[in-house]
Structures are given as structure tokens and as C-alpha cells.
Design a protein around this motif. Structure first.
Motif, short mmCIF file in Angstrom:
data_model
loop_
_atom_site.label_atom_id
_atom_site.label_comp_id
_atom_site.label_asym_id
_atom_site.label_seq_id
_atom_site.Cartn_x
_atom_site.Cartn_y
_atom_site.Cartn_z
N PRO A 190 19.14 -32.96 20.03
CA PRO A 190 18.77 -31.67 20.96
C PRO A 190 17.38 -31.47 21.50
N GLY A 191 16.40 -32.25 21.00
CA GLY A 191 14.90 -32.05 21.44
C GLY A 191 14.57 -30.84 20.64
N ARG B 129 8.79 -31.69 19.34
CA ARG B 129 7.94 -32.95 19.17
C ARG B 129 8.50 -33.95 20.12
N LEU B 130 9.45 -33.40 21.17
CA LEU B 130 9.88 -34.10 22.10
C LEU B 130 9.09 -34.95 23.04
N MET C 198 17.03 -40.43 20.52
CA MET C 198 16.17 -39.59 19.78
C MET C 198 14.89 -39.48 20.50
N CYS D 255 11.86 -38.63 19.79
CA CYS D 255 10.50 -38.69 19.23
C CYS D 255 10.68 -39.76 17.99
N ASN E 229 10.76 -38.61 13.66
CA ASN E 229 11.96 -38.32 12.67
C ASN E 229 13.19 -39.03 13.53
N GLU F 166 16.62 -39.86 11.41
CA GLU F 166 17.95 -38.78 11.74
C GLU F 166 18.94 -39.75 12.09
FE1 SF4 Z 1 12.76 -33.38 17.87
FE2 SF4 Z 1 12.55 -35.88 17.29
FE3 SF4 Z 1 14.74 -34.66 15.92
FE4 SF4 Z 1 14.55 -34.97 18.49
S1 SF4 Z 1 14.29 -36.57 16.97
S2 SF4 Z 1 15.13 -32.99 17.57
S3 SF4 Z 1 12.51 -34.54 19.13
S4 SF4 Z 1 12.46 -33.96 15.66
#
Ligand code: SF4
Length: 403
Positions: free
Chosen positions: A289-290, A293-294, A321, A323, A326, A330
Motif C-alpha cells: 500500500p506504500g 518509506r515509499l 513493493m 522500497c 522491507n 514482505e
Molecule cells: Fe512501506 Fe516498503 Fe512495506 Fe511498501 S514495501 S509498505 S514502502 S515498508
């Protein structure tokens, strides 16, 4: 205090708890066959939609059917509001790659035309057919002789006036009683090759009505929230109602009704089923979703990836993703993905970074990795990499999927 079970390891000497069952066993029901597509009695839950073209415009209707098939549609329904529409049915049936259901209001004679045209089923709404009662015997005989099932379709707007007077509005009880009464008209003539829909625009009314219906009969059930709304709202309403019912084992075929093209309705239906593990997943975009850190316009990037992979016919989970901190962690479950940052994208395959490319090349590189992911078949080629590919062969490939 409410007890909360956590998935912790069992203590020595204690048996581990089995995982909770999320989706119940399918409700036992009769089976009907809508042409080549079985419905009910444990058959795979089919996805259907309805064309929005004039049925008399045969080419446009067939094009819309092809687009729906490419999106994963199993059964198509066409409206037959006039004699000219009825005349178009044989050509549509002959060329449609999936079974065609004729949707008929008001005119019993079109039911006979649809059966003669080779339609796989007929949807009727006896509450809308004024002279229907004295035609039931003939319809039952003609449909029975041709092995053509009838879908009884009751919805809030076409409820039998007597039941509207009895219940005051289209309550779950009124919808259910209306459907069962209409079934009884056919049962009197020995015809039970029936599936039923009881639709309403309110998802909770839909849930209550189908629960009543499921308990009261063993006919296969066609789920739907009618007039659910524009794509965003309608998809959510449909997913809520169908999600509850399907998780309870109720429902044998589904139609998501959106103010959107039929293919979009089909995609929504397929996503509902695959989210519940009731249909093999095909393409799944896992995008974040952002947050603060985006480092990229994640919304645009996700849209570009989704558009680029549209029609990709094989199971694939693509992570997008925002960033590099993470992102990989993720999206560890993804087949391929990208973590973006500082104008670049880290491309990864099954959690391992395989390349770092400029942001402008992210989508292209993801497509290349998707091809490597399925190198043995041309079916894995998105159209962007093979613009010469015959779109009809893609449709045919989609339609033959074992879903
Ligand atoms: Fe935030 Fe990075 Fe996770 Fe996207 S991938 S929600 S930018 S921490």
C-alpha cells in the motif's frame, strides 16, 4: 476471559490442535449440466456473466463472449428481449466457445426459441411472465426433452406481487418463498432440472436468503448480488456476500453484477473463488500500500504491472513493493517481484535478487522473468512480448484451462 488460540508449538505430551477449517464442505445438491459445464453436486464452482451488447449484434456479442472467456468465464448469458434477439441465438450458440444461457422475461415463446437454438439453459423469471402459468407444462416438456436446465431467477425488483403484499418488501423469506413456489410450478410437471438464484442489492439480505434456500431445497444455487454497483463498490459487496456463503459451502455457480464490462465481472468472480481456495489462482499481483518509506509511485507502478500481465494465463504471483528495505521480506511468497527505490528496481525471483534495473525497465524485466518462470510453454508469453500472437488462440487457451 476469551481464550485465544495461537499457533504455538504443542507442549510435550500435548497433541497439536488441527488447523481451523475456514471453508466448509460444499452443500450437497443435485447436479445439472449447463451444456458442458456441470453445476452442483461438488462440481467446480463456475463463473458466469452476461453480455451487454444487443444480442442482435452477433459479432459484437461474440467479441464480448471471447473477452469474457479470456478472463476466465465458464458460462455466458445473453438477454432475449425481442423476436430479433431470439433469431440471433442459433448463430451465437454455434460460435460461442462456452455454453450460452438465454435470459428471458415476459415472453414464454422465446423460451421455445432458445431451446430450439441449442441454448445450454434458459433463465426465466416467472414473476415477470404474465402468461407464464399456463405455459409451464409446455416449457417443462420442451426443456426436459432437450435436457435444457431452467434457472429460476428471483430478484427484489421482480418479486411476485402476492409475496410483496405478504411480506411488505423483498425480505429473504419473500425471495425464498417466491423461488420455491416457482420451482413447484415445474415440479408439478416432473421437471427438476433447475438451479435457483435469489438476488438482492443488499449483501446481508442475499446471505440470509441463500441460507434459507440452501436449507429448504437441494437444487444447485447461482449466487449473485444484483445491481451491486460500480466496479469498486460492487466487487466489495459481492465478495462479502459470496465470501460468507461460499465459506459456508453454499453456492455452485456465481455471477458478479457490476456496472463494468462483463470481463471485469468475470475477473472479480474468479478472484473471489481463488481467494477462498475454490479455484486455482492465475495471476495475482501482490502490491504494497506504500508508507513513509515509499521511493516510487507505487500506485502507478502496480497499475502498469497489472496492465502488462493482463491475460497472463498461468499461475503467477507478482510482488510490487515500494522500497528495498522491507519489500523482499514482505513478498517472500511471490514468484517474481520488484522492490523499488532511488530510481531503480531490484528484481527478485522467489525471494532471491536476480538483477537491479532502472525504474523505466522494471515492467519489461518482470515480463522477461515471467517467461523464464514458464520457459517450456508459449502460453506463458504475455502479449507485450509476442504482439504477433493470435488473440483468439489466447482465448481458446484460457477457455480450456482446468479451473
Ligand atoms: Fe512501506 Fe516498503 Fe512495506 Fe511498501 S514495501 S509498505 S514502502 S515498508
Amino acid at each position: 476471559m476469551t481464550r485465544t488460540d495461537l499457533p504455538l508449538p504443542a507442549l510435550p505430551g500435548h497433541a497439536a490442535q488441527p488447523p481451523a477449517t475456514i471453508v466448509a464442505a460444499r452443500r450437497p445438491s443435485r447436479r445439472i449440466n449447463v451444456g458442458t459445464v456441470p453445476v452442483g453436486d461438488g462440481a467446480p464452482i463456475s463463473v458466469q456473466t452476461m453480455t451487454t451488447t444487443a444480442t442482435t449484434d452477433i459479432d459484437a456479442t461474440l467479441q464480448q463472449i471471447a473477452a469474457s472467456v479470456a478472463a476466465g468465464c465458464d458460462i455466458i448469458r445473453v438477454a432475449v428481449p425481442s423476436a430479433d434477439d431470439a433469431l440471433a441465438l442459433p448463430a451465437i450458440v454455434a460460435k460461442s466457445p462456452i455454453p450460452v444461457i438465454a435470459d428471458i422475461h415476459f415472453q414464454p415463446r422465446y423460451v421455445f426459441a432458445a431451446i430450439d437454438a441449442g441454448c445450454a439453459a434458459v433463465r426465466v423469471n416467472p414473476g415477470n411472465i404474465k402468461k407464464f402459468d399456463n405455459k409451464v407444462r409446455e416449457i417443462a416438456q420442451a426443456a426436459g426433452a432437450a435436457n435444457v436446465p431452467i434457472r429460476i431467477g428471483v430478484n427484489a425488483g421482480s418479486l411476485d406481487p402476492r409475496l410483496l403484499a405478504k411480506y411488505g418488501k423483498a425480505t429473504p423469506e419473500a425471495l425464498t418463498e417466491s423461488a420455491l413456489w416457482e420451482c413447484s410450478l415445474f415440479e408439478e410437471h416432473g421437471f427438476t432440472d433447475i438451479k435457483i438464484a435469489v438476488k438482492h442489492h443488499d449483501p446481508l439480505t442475499v446471505v440470509a436468503a441463500y441460507r434459507l434456500l440452501a436449507a429448504a431445497c437441494d437444487y444447485p444455487l447461482h449466487l449473485g448480488v444484483t445491481e451491486a454497483g460500480p466496479a469498486f463498490q460492487g466487487s466489495i459487496k459481492s465478495a462479502v456476500a459470496m465470501g460468507i456463503l461460499l465459506a459456508e459451502g453454499i453456492g455452485d455457480t456465481i455471477r458478479v453484477s457490476l456496472s463494468a464490462p462483463p470481463a471485469e465481472q468475470v475477473k472479480a468472480g474468479c478472484h473471489i473463488l481463488s481467494s477462498l481456495g475454490l479455484r486455482p489462482r492465475t495471476l495475482e499481483i501482490v502490491s504494497c500500500p506504500g508508507c513513509g518509506r515509499l521511493q516510487v509511485d507505487i500506485h502507478k507502478l502496480a497499475q502498469r504491472v497489472e496492465a502488462a500481465f493482463d491475460g497472463f494465463p498461468l499461475p503467477l504471483r507478482v510482488a510490487v513493493m515500494g522500497c528495498v528495505v522491507n519489500g523482499p521480506g514482505e513478498s517472500r511468497d511471490a514468484d517474481i517481484g520488484v522492490s523499488s527505490g532511488n530510481g531503480k528496481g531490484q528484481i527478485f525471483v522467489r525471494g532471491q535478487v536476480v538483477a537491479t534495473v532502472p525504474e523505466s525497465q522494471i515492467v519489461e524485466r518482470l515480463l522477461e522473468e515471467a517467461l523464464k518462470h514458464r520457459p517450456h510453454t508459449r502460453l506463458g508469453c504475455p502479449r507485450e512480448l509476442h504482439p504477433e500472437a493470435d488473440p483468439t488462440s489466447r482465448s481458446a487457451a484460457s477457455s480450456s484451462r482446468n479451473l
